[in-house]
Design an enzyme around this catalytic site. Structure first.
Site, mmCIF file in Angstrom:
data_model
loop_
_atom_site.group_PDB
_atom_site.id
_atom_site.type_symbol
_atom_site.label_atom_id
_atom_site.label_comp_id
_atom_site.label_asym_id
_atom_site.label_seq_id
_atom_site.Cartn_x
_atom_site.Cartn_y
_atom_site.Cartn_z
ATOM 1 N N TYR A 1 0.804 -1.148 -0.112
ATOM 2 C CA TYR A 1 0.011 0.024 0.013
ATOM 3 C C TYR A 1 0.927 1.254 0.059
ATOM 4 O O TYR A 1 0.696 2.267 -0.949
ATOM 5 C CB TYR A 1 -1.160 0.092 1.316
ATOM 6 N N PHE B 1 -7.086 19.617 -24.887
ATOM 7 C CA PHE B 1 -7.646 18.389 -25.121
ATOM 8 C C PHE B 1 -9.290 18.571 -24.393
ATOM 9 O O PHE B 1 -9.367 19.101 -23.622
ATOM 10 C CB PHE B 1 -6.853 17.130 -24.755
ATOM 11 N N ASP B 2 -10.222 17.707 -24.844
ATOM 12 C CA ASP B 2 -11.750 17.727 -24.334
ATOM 13 C C ASP B 2 -11.745 17.587 -22.986
ATOM 14 O O ASP B 2 -12.208 18.331 -22.059
ATOM 15 C CB ASP B 2 -12.557 16.642 -24.969
ATOM 16 N N ASP C 1 1.199 18.864 -21.403
ATOM 17 C CA ASP C 1 0.125 17.979 -21.290
ATOM 18 C C ASP C 1 0.881 16.923 -22.486
ATOM 19 O O ASP C 1 0.727 17.099 -23.510
ATOM 20 C CB ASP C 1 -1.048 18.378 -21.959
ATOM 21 N N ALA D 1 0.903 13.526 -23.023
ATOM 22 C CA ALA D 1 0.443 12.291 -23.519
ATOM 23 C C ALA D 1 1.309 11.608 -24.624
ATOM 24 O O ALA D 1 1.701 10.439 -24.423
ATOM 25 C CB ALA D 1 -0.894 12.195 -23.940
ATOM 26 N N LYS E 1 -0.815 6.620 -23.584
ATOM 27 C CA LYS E 1 -0.379 6.846 -24.910
ATOM 28 C C LYS E 1 1.090 6.556 -24.761
ATOM 29 O O LYS E 1 1.249 5.307 -24.952
ATOM 30 C CB LYS E 1 -0.562 8.210 -25.218
ATOM 31 N N HIS F 1 -22.148 12.737 -27.583
ATOM 32 C CA HIS F 1 -21.515 11.470 -28.665
ATOM 33 C C HIS F 1 -21.472 10.278 -28.208
ATOM 34 O O HIS F 1 -21.548 9.462 -28.803
ATOM 35 C CB HIS F 1 -20.433 11.989 -29.403
HETATM 36 N N1 F0G Z 1 -4.558 14.785 -22.786
HETATM 37 C C1 F0G Z 1 -4.575 14.561 -23.901
HETATM 38 C C2 F0G Z 1 -3.814 15.329 -25.000
HETATM 39 C C3 F0G Z 1 -5.294 13.361 -24.492
HETATM 40 O O1 F0G Z 1 -5.197 13.087 -25.715
HETATM 41 C C4 F0G Z 1 -6.170 12.631 -23.432
HETATM 42 C C5 F0G Z 1 -6.829 11.598 -23.761
HETATM 43 C C6 F0G Z 1 -5.866 13.207 -22.189
HETATM 44 C C7 F0G Z 1 -5.427 14.157 -21.687
HETATM 45 C C8 F0G Z 1 -6.884 12.620 -21.114
HETATM 46 O O2 F0G Z 1 -6.162 11.245 -20.566
HETATM 47 O O3 F0G Z 1 -7.914 9.716 -21.256
HETATM 48 O O4 F0G Z 1 -5.904 9.130 -19.865
HETATM 49 O O5 F0G Z 1 -7.848 10.469 -19.022
HETATM 50 N N2 F0G Z 1 -7.165 11.177 -24.958
HETATM 51 C C9 F0G Z 1 -7.922 10.069 -25.343
HETATM 52 C C10 F0G Z 1 -8.090 10.112 -26.917
HETATM 53 C C11 F0G Z 1 -9.104 9.685 -24.864
HETATM 54 O O6 F0G Z 1 -8.868 9.148 -27.623
HETATM 55 O O7 F0G Z 1 -7.548 11.056 -27.510
HETATM 56 P P1 F0G Z 1 -7.120 10.100 -20.134
#
Ligand code: F0G
Length: 461
Positions: free
Chosen positions: A75, A127-128, A218, A220, A261, A452
């Site tokens: 833990y 990102f969204d 960010d 990823a 990623k 969506h």
């Molecule tokens: N930032 C970027 C640039 C991303 O592409 C994603 C996720 C996230 C943050 C969020 O990370 O999914 O681990 O919580 N992108 C995925 C996509 C979902 O399909 O492009 P997460």
């Protein structure tokens, strides 16, 4: 390794395989109707080539599976955490390493600590989930992409860059004290998986220094971004990708990563930074919502696999294959007259459905219609980035046309071979000849938030 051959040599041998979901057209027609023309509702076993996302869908290496077996599940103070921490510190140079279960958890924790009403977060493009987490605190997420990012047809090497002059104008307008953070998303997922140049990162860094605003990455897809710098930016061709990545991090005050990623794992993430005040606040939330400091919502084995993946992803043979695969798909589509965001991105190709299907008006979801046809004819699953995803509605409740209608074909890492990609190109070539027969869609029902994922649609009359 020098590579001048046309064939893409996947730089790995396959030790473990999974069958693809082979179905008949009639089965897919039924599946599509039952899914209400929403590909999120299709069972994955009915998908032949799944290009819905590159997130968490990659194949781990034998070394990572080995790491899974020796993961320390204590833990507190697990050895796997210290391996994870050491690897991230070595790569990024940041002192405070906070594990989280995926990228958006880092966003929630960070923006909860630093954003809020009256504040603005500035970025090349959020990102969204980043945008959603900024807005959830009451702050506003402002994007400053460069102009060439929006000209899909014309290639440019670094369409992921930020418009520094526009950012500066905004900072002067709103006041630096209201802007707690600048985020550079590498690569820029929202606008085609396009890279950011080192020069642009430096320019944004200088701007942030001038106004006393911290800059985070960010990150990823940091390794893909670093490899693009090596390929495309003057002066970097001879530099090892790992050093390029280290220099990207050196320019920043912190970073967060969806490790699903470029850490080549199926789950995980981290927040890494130097600011002790921010990290203390973030850790409070971490314990409340994710878990203790040394696991943050992950198992010890996940931490181990991330540490190994972060090293593997910087192998230049892997990156050569990775970037070449996306480019190959993009080139193949262009050859058959399928318009894309050009050049292809690092993690996939974004098809411009607005241009491909001019006979379908935006209110009838051309990108969703194309994604559905791709599934129906070839069992291929992509994702709509258009009117359905953006989901803006007028007073009458009707969907308003989004500025872009794209179908993203995201390529999972180390999963598909060149022949799978050839198949995708072949299906597109077939579709391109019959595109006039593709029909638009209309809404049956759609929720107010993130429509969506769960909307139900039918063929338009
Ligand atoms: N930032 C970027 C640039 C991303 O592409 C994603 C996720 C996230 C943050 C969020 O990370 O999914 O681990 O919580 N992108 C995925 C996509 C979902 O399909 O492009 P997460």
């Amino acid at each position: 390794m020098e590579w001048n051959w046309k064939t893409i040599i996947e730089p790995f041998k396959i030790k473990s395989v999974e069958p693809l979901g082979i179905t008949t057209r009639a089965e897919r027609e039924t599946a599509l109707e039952q899914a209400h023309y929403n590909l999120f509702n299709i069972r994955a076993e009915k998908v032949l080539i799944d290009l819905l996302t590159d997130s968490g869908t990659g194949a781990m290496s034998a070394a990572q599976w080995g790491g899974i077996m020796v993961g320390d599940e204590s833990y507190a103070g697990a050895r796997s955490y210290y391996n994870f921490e050491a690897e991230i510190k070595d790569l990024t140079g940041f002192d405070e390493v906070i594990p989280v279960h995926q990228g958006r958890a880092a966003e929630k924790i960070l923006f909860g600590a630093i954003a809020g009403r009256g504040k603005y977060i500035i970025s090349n493009s959020h990102f969204d989930t980043t945008r959603a987490n900024v807005e959830f605190t009451g702050a506003e997420a402002m994007d400053f992409p460069v102009k060439e990012a929006l000209d899909f047809d014309k290639p440019a090497p670094f369409k992921g860059n930020a418009d520094v002059a526009a950012m500066e104008k905004f900072i002067k307008e709103k006041g630096a004290k209201n802007i707690p953070l600048c985020v550079m998303t590498v690569t820029n997922n929202s606008l085609g998986g396009q890279p950011v140049s080192m020069e642009n990162l430096k320019a944004v860094r200088e701007l942030c220094n001038k106004h006393g605003i911290p800059m985070f990455l960010d990150c990823a897809r940091f390794a893909e971004n670093a490899y693009f710098i090596k390929l495309r930016e003057k002066g970097w061709a001879g530099c090892p990708v790992r050093e390029i990545a280290e220099q990207m991090f050196e320019l920043a005050d912190g970073a967060w990563m969806s490790s699903k990623k470029d850490a080549l794992v199926n789950i995980g993430g981290f927040l890494a930074l130097n600011n002790k005040e921010w990290s203390a606040k973030a850790r409070q939330m971490l314990i409340l919502t994710e878990g203790f400091n040394t696991y943050g919502g992950l198992a010890g084995r996940d931490l181990e696999a991330i540490a190994i993946g972060l090293r593997e992803v910087l192998d230049e043979n892997y990156l050569q294959y990775r970037i070449r695969s996306s480019a190959y798909l993009g080139e193949g589509l262009l050859k058959h007259g399928v318009p894309i965001i050009n050049p292809p991105g690092g993690h996939g190709v974004y098809v411009n459905a607005k241009k491909f299907l001019p006979h379908i008006k935006p209110q009838q979801f051309p990108a969703q219609a194309l994604a559905c046809s791709l599934y129906l004819e070839g069992g291929i699953r992509g994702v709509e980035i258009g009117t359905l995803m953006f989901g803006k509605r007028g007073k009458d409740g009707a969907f308003q046309a989004a500025p872009m209608e794209l179908v993203r074909l995201a390529i999972p890492r180390r999963v598909y071979t060149q022949s799978h990609i050839d198949y995708v190109i072949e299906v597109f070539a077939w579709l391109a000849k019959r595109k006039k027969s593709i029909k638009g869609l209309e809404i049956v029902e759609a929720p107010a938030i993130l429509p969506h994922f769960t909307a139900k649609l039918k063929l338009a009359k």
